[in-house]
Design a protein around this motif. Structure first.
Motif, PDB file in Angstrom:
ATOM      1  N   LYS A 255      88.489 -63.444 108.899  1.00 61.12           N
ATOM      2  CA  LYS A 255      88.432 -62.407 107.869  1.00 61.12           C
ATOM      3  C   LYS A 255      89.826 -62.159 107.286  1.00 61.12           C
ATOM      4  CE  LYS A 255      84.117 -61.845 107.942  1.00 61.12           C
ATOM      5  NZ  LYS A 255      83.212 -61.226 108.865  1.00 61.12           N
TER       6      LYS A 255
ATOM      7  N   GLY B 253      80.186 -58.212 107.870  1.00 67.67           N
ATOM      8  CA  GLY B 253      80.802 -57.767 109.113  1.00 67.67           C
ATOM      9  C   GLY B 253      79.849 -56.940 109.946  1.00 67.67           C
ATOM     10  N   ASN B 254      80.397 -56.259 110.925  1.00 62.78           N
ATOM     11  CA  ASN B 254      79.578 -55.524 111.872  1.00 62.78           C
ATOM     12  C   ASN B 254      80.212 -54.180 112.161  1.00 62.78           C
ATOM     13  OD1 ASN B 254      77.758 -55.078 114.228  1.00 62.78           O
ATOM     14  ND2 ASN B 254      79.662 -55.397 115.360  1.00 62.78           N
ATOM     15  N   PHE B 255      79.664 -53.131 111.565  1.00 57.55           N
ATOM     16  CA  PHE B 255      80.146 -51.787 111.892  1.00 57.55           C
ATOM     17  C   PHE B 255      78.940 -50.871 112.035  1.00 57.55           C
ATOM     18  CE2 PHE B 255      81.922 -47.601 111.348  1.00 57.55           C
ATOM     19  CZ  PHE B 255      83.101 -47.687 112.081  1.00 57.55           C
TER      20      PHE B 255
ATOM     21  N   ARG C  81      77.046 -48.724 109.245  1.00 57.88           N
ATOM     22  CA  ARG C  81      77.359 -49.173 107.895  1.00 57.88           C
ATOM     23  C   ARG C  81      76.838 -50.584 107.634  1.00 57.88           C
ATOM     24  NH1 ARG C  81      83.098 -49.937 107.020  1.00 57.88           N
ATOM     25  NH2 ARG C  81      83.342 -47.929 108.058  1.00 57.88           N
TER      26      ARG C  81
ATOM     27  N   PRO D   1      87.988 -49.568 112.566  1.00 59.93           N
ATOM     28  CA  PRO D   1      88.066 -50.815 111.795  1.00 59.93           C
ATOM     29  C   PRO D   1      86.968 -50.858 110.742  1.00 59.93           C
ATOM     30  CG  PRO D   1      86.934 -51.215 113.843  1.00 59.93           C
ATOM     31  CD  PRO D   1      87.290 -49.756 113.839  1.00 59.93           C
ATOM     32  N   VAL D   2      87.024 -51.842 109.849  1.00 59.38           N
ATOM     33  CA  VAL D   2      85.922 -52.014 108.904  1.00 59.38           C
ATOM     34  C   VAL D   2      84.811 -52.821 109.548  1.00 59.38           C
ATOM     35  CG1 VAL D   2      87.208 -51.748 106.769  1.00 59.38           C
ATOM     36  CG2 VAL D   2      87.103 -53.992 107.850  1.00 59.38           C
ATOM     37  N   SER D   3      85.157 -53.548 110.618  1.00 59.59           N
ATOM     38  CA  SER D   3      84.126 -54.355 111.254  1.00 59.59           C
ATOM     39  C   SER D   3      84.513 -54.686 112.689  1.00 59.59           C
ATOM     40  CB  SER D   3      83.924 -55.648 110.466  1.00 59.59           C
ATOM     41  OG  SER D   3      83.005 -56.489 111.113  1.00 59.59           O
ATOM     42  N   TYR D   4      83.486 -54.742 113.553  1.00 57.16           N
ATOM     43  CA  TYR D   4      83.676 -55.242 114.909  1.00 57.16           C
ATOM     44  C   TYR D   4      83.105 -56.655 114.945  1.00 57.16           C
ATOM     45  CZ  TYR D   4      84.573 -50.435 116.442  1.00 57.16           C
ATOM     46  OH  TYR D   4      85.103 -49.179 116.613  1.00 57.16           O
ATOM     47  N   GLU D   5      83.963 -57.641 114.979  1.00 59.91           N
ATOM     48  CA  GLU D   5      83.506 -59.032 114.861  1.00 59.91           C
ATOM     49  C   GLU D   5      83.008 -59.559 116.198  1.00 59.91           C
ATOM     50  OE1 GLU D   5      83.425 -60.978 111.995  1.00 59.91           O
ATOM     51  OE2 GLU D   5      83.708 -59.024 111.066  1.00 59.91           O
TER      52      GLU D   5
ATOM     53  N   ALA E 120      90.229 -58.992 105.075  1.00 61.61           N
ATOM     54  CA  ALA E 120      90.777 -57.886 105.843  1.00 61.61           C
ATOM     55  C   ALA E 120      92.299 -57.989 105.802  1.00 61.61           C
ATOM     56  CB  ALA E 120      90.285 -57.951 107.283  1.00 61.61           C
ATOM     57  N   ASP E 121      92.970 -56.843 105.981  1.00 61.07           N
ATOM     58  CA  ASP E 121      94.427 -56.842 105.919  1.00 61.07           C
ATOM     59  C   ASP E 121      95.051 -57.200 107.261  1.00 61.07           C
ATOM     60  OD1 ASP E 121      94.504 -55.881 103.194  1.00 61.07           O
ATOM     61  OD2 ASP E 121      93.808 -53.974 104.004  1.00 61.07           O
TER      62      ASP E 121
ATOM     63  N   PHE F 167      82.076 -55.757 104.187  1.00 62.45           N
ATOM     64  CA  PHE F 167      82.176 -54.598 105.077  1.00 62.45           C
ATOM     65  C   PHE F 167      81.502 -53.349 104.518  1.00 62.45           C
ATOM     66  CE2 PHE F 167      86.318 -56.944 105.592  1.00 62.45           C
ATOM     67  CZ  PHE F 167      85.891 -57.685 106.667  1.00 62.45           C
TER      68      PHE F 167
ATOM     69  N   LYS G  53      92.509 -52.271 105.781  1.00 61.78           N
ATOM     70  CA  LYS G  53      91.279 -52.849 106.315  1.00 61.78           C
ATOM     71  C   LYS G  53      91.601 -53.667 107.560  1.00 61.78           C
ATOM     72  CE  LYS G  53      88.093 -52.964 102.576  1.00 61.78           C
ATOM     73  NZ  LYS G  53      87.944 -53.105 101.210  1.00 61.78           N
TER      74      LYS G  53
ATOM     75  N   VAL H 111      90.124 -55.474 111.143  1.00 58.79           N
ATOM     76  CA  VAL H 111      88.960 -55.885 111.921  1.00 58.79           C
ATOM     77  C   VAL H 111      89.360 -56.051 113.381  1.00 58.79           C
ATOM     78  CG1 VAL H 111      87.694 -56.991 110.038  1.00 58.79           C
ATOM     79  CG2 VAL H 111      89.282 -58.335 111.380  1.00 58.79           C
TER      80      VAL H 111
ATOM     81  N   ARG I  70      86.849 -59.905  98.531  1.00 59.56           N
ATOM     82  CA  ARG I  70      87.957 -59.236  97.861  1.00 59.56           C
ATOM     83  C   ARG I  70      88.865 -60.242  97.155  1.00 59.56           C
ATOM     84  NH1 ARG I  70      92.112 -55.524 101.174  1.00 59.56           N
ATOM     85  NH2 ARG I  70      92.480 -57.525 102.162  1.00 59.56           N
TER      86      ARG I  70
END
Lengths: 269, 296
Positions: free
Chosen positions: A193, B246-248, B251, A180-184, A199-200, B164, A153, A155, B146
């Motif tokens: 995160k 988050g922001n994707f 999704r 990515p899982v997210s665009y911050e 997030a990893d 996410f 994961k 970000v 998580r």
């Protein structure tokens, strides 16, 4: 407002909440000039310097601000930290600020294009990207390519903000595709995160990794050399306190200021 | 005269929102109300009222004035816009459904039963109303993330992680929207006469049957009002969503997030997106308002 609240909260975790809440409050009130009836000579600097600065400058500028107040008794430096784009928008929208320090020339250009800066902005530091991973790097991330591994994961900053644009540049330069899982929305929330272990890994600035202490582990990657951000600083045209603002900019560019900034992980321009 | 009609409409919306009991007035009396109001409005009331109305409408007007009408079709035909809009509608509607499922029983509990600490529970229920949404998002991360106190078990036992994900968006929206539904339904329940339910139980209906057959139809307008408020709140949710989910694109990127990020480098697109969100909100609020008003 949302931003400043989040910012305050984040730093609460870092343990400087009271201080930050104070700066956040005072920065919104620019008319707050501490003009105490002190018998000061006319040549001395006084009043409030309002500095709008990129979120990534938060730690180092807070230190420099305190230094400035110590060297110039009677002055007060208040900060408004945030995404450079947002800050630029508020400056062109008429926010009363003395100094603007942006995380990229592009965001500074928003201000200079509107002729809101006095003189030419000067690059005072540069910042390089780094991968932030969980403490101990349990996923054994050692390169930018490792971030494309499935199941990891990651970000990134959104492409609309400087750190995201830089990350994209680095990825493009090495022909990597990363989902990515997210665009911050800014670099600090990307880092948060990872700090919260949601997030990893995240691609953030070196300075942010440093500021986060042992809550994250930094992994350098050679591709970051292709995406170094210049940080310009400028005195603003409608600065309410131009003299003191100029002195603050001098402090930032001085050997002393540069030492504080490189201590935070910034590169020399 | 539009300036004369609009305060009426606004006042109706308010009366129909949190206090649907008033909205259920019969036709003639409402008309009478309106006539009375039109005749002798004291100036000290009218002026601030109009000022307040202007204050609420001015920003909306500004969006209309500054909207990039010429490039609007280009701005709005992009796939991302529709993706964000669809996601917004799906998530807000799902969140409203969740609110209904857990919110109506919760409101019933608060209105119809007496237990120690009920005042505190009610205060806690309304907490998300005053909590900055970002704080809500952080709290959700710490609870359901998580690594959160509940989330880590969800992850290790079922392999479910909420941040996410689209489900995460629904969770965040439900969190901020639920109080609107609970407050609205609880208010209606308090206004509704409990003797009908009591009569039903004395006639042999169980408590649940009485709730289902008597109470629920009685408070339906209040539930509808609460659901619309909750839906609107969920649709506009930003802080908790971007913090927790988050922001994707496609999704978790709902319209408010898309607007915020567009504002960073393309203000025109942000205005265009705001216009869409505004239109959808007004259309649904207006449409549903009429519907719940006529059900009574």
């Amino acid at each position: 407002m949302t931003r400043s609240a989040r910012r305050t909260l984040r730093t609460a975790g870092a343990g400087t909440a009271a201080l930050l809440a104070l700066t956040a409050c005072s920065s919104s009130d620019s008319s707050d000039t501490k003009s105490a009836p002190a018998p000061s000579s006319s040549a001395k600097l006084s009043g409030t310097v309002t500095v709008f600065a990129a979120a990534s400058l938060q730690e180092s500028f807070t230190t420099l601000g305190k230094e400035f107040e110590k060297e110039n008794p009677g002055t007060k430096v208040t900060f408004n930290f945030g995404g450079s784009d947002t800050l630029a928008a508020s400056i062109t929208g008429g926010a009363p600020a003395d100094v603007f320090a942006a995380a990229s020339p592009k965001t500074m250009a928003i201000v200079t294009d509107k002729k809101d800066a006095a003189g030419t902005p000067a690059t005072f530091v540069r910042n390089q990207l780094e991968i932030a991973t969980l403490p101990g790097n349990p996923d054994e991330v050692s390169s930018l390519k490792d971030l494309t591994r499935s199941g990891l994961k990651v970000v990134l900053c959104d492409r609309t903000v400087p750190c995201g644009a830089a990350a994209q540049k680095a990825l493009d330069a090495s022909n990597l595709k990363l989902t990515p899982v997210s665009y911050e929305q800014d670099v600090k929330s990307a880092l948060t995160k990872v700090e919260l272990k949601e997030a990893d890994a995240a691609v953030v600035y070196k300075t942010d990794v440093k500021a986060a202490g042992d809550k994250v582990e930094g992994v350098e990657f050679p591709e970051s050399a292709n995406a170094v951000n210049d940080y310009p600083i400028a005195l603003l045209k409608n600065a309410p306190n131009a003299a003191a603002a100029q002195a603050f900019i001098q402090l930032v560019k001085s050997a002393e200021g540069q030492k504080a900034l490189s201590g935070a992980g910034f590169l020399k321009p | 005269m539009t300036s004369g009609d609009e305060p009426d409409a606004a006042a109706d919306t308010l009366a129909g929102g949190p206090r649907p009991g008033r909205a259920r007035k019969t036709g003639p009396s409402r008309r009478q109300d309106r006539r009375l109001r039109g005749r002798g409005v004291p100036l000290p009331l009218l002026l601030p009222a109009l000022l307040g109305l202007a204050f609420l409408l001015l920003p909306l007007l500004a969006i209309l004035v500054r909207a990039p009408w010429s490039t609007l079709p280009d701005q709005l035909t992009s796939a991302e816009v529709w993706q964000a809009l669809r996601l917004s509608l799906v998530c807000a509607t799902s969140a409203t459904l969740v609110c209904l499922v857990v919110g109506v029983p919760l409101a019933w509990l608060l209105a119809r039963t007496d237990f120690p600490g009920r005042g505190l529970v009610r205060a806690l229920v309304t907490l998300p109303l005053v909590l900055p949404p970002v704080v809500g998002g952080v709290a959700l991360l710490l609870a359901l993330g998580r690594n959160g106190i509940v989330g880590q078990w969800l992850d290790s036992w079922f392999g479910i992680t909420l941040p996410f994900t689209t489900t995460g968006v629904v969770v965040a929206e439900t969190f901020v929207a639920l109080p609107f539904l609970v407050i609205s339904v609880e208010g209606t329940l308090r206004a509704a006469d409990p003797r009908y339910e009591e009569a039903a139980t004395t006639l042999g209906a169980s408590r649940f049957t009485a709730f289902r057959r008597v109470t629920l139809p009685l408070i339906a307008p209040g539930i509808a009002a609460g659901a619309v408020l909750a839906w609107a709140r969920a649709l506009g949710e930003f802080g908790a969503t971007i913090t927790f989910a988050g922001n994707f694109p496609g999704r978790t990127q709902t319209m408010p997030l898309a607007v915020y990020l567009a504002l960073q480098n393309n203000p025109e697109a942000a205005i265009a997106l705001s216009l869409v969100l505004l239109t959808v909100s007004i259309a649904v609020l207006a449409g549903l308002r009429d519907r719940w008003m006529t059900t009574s």
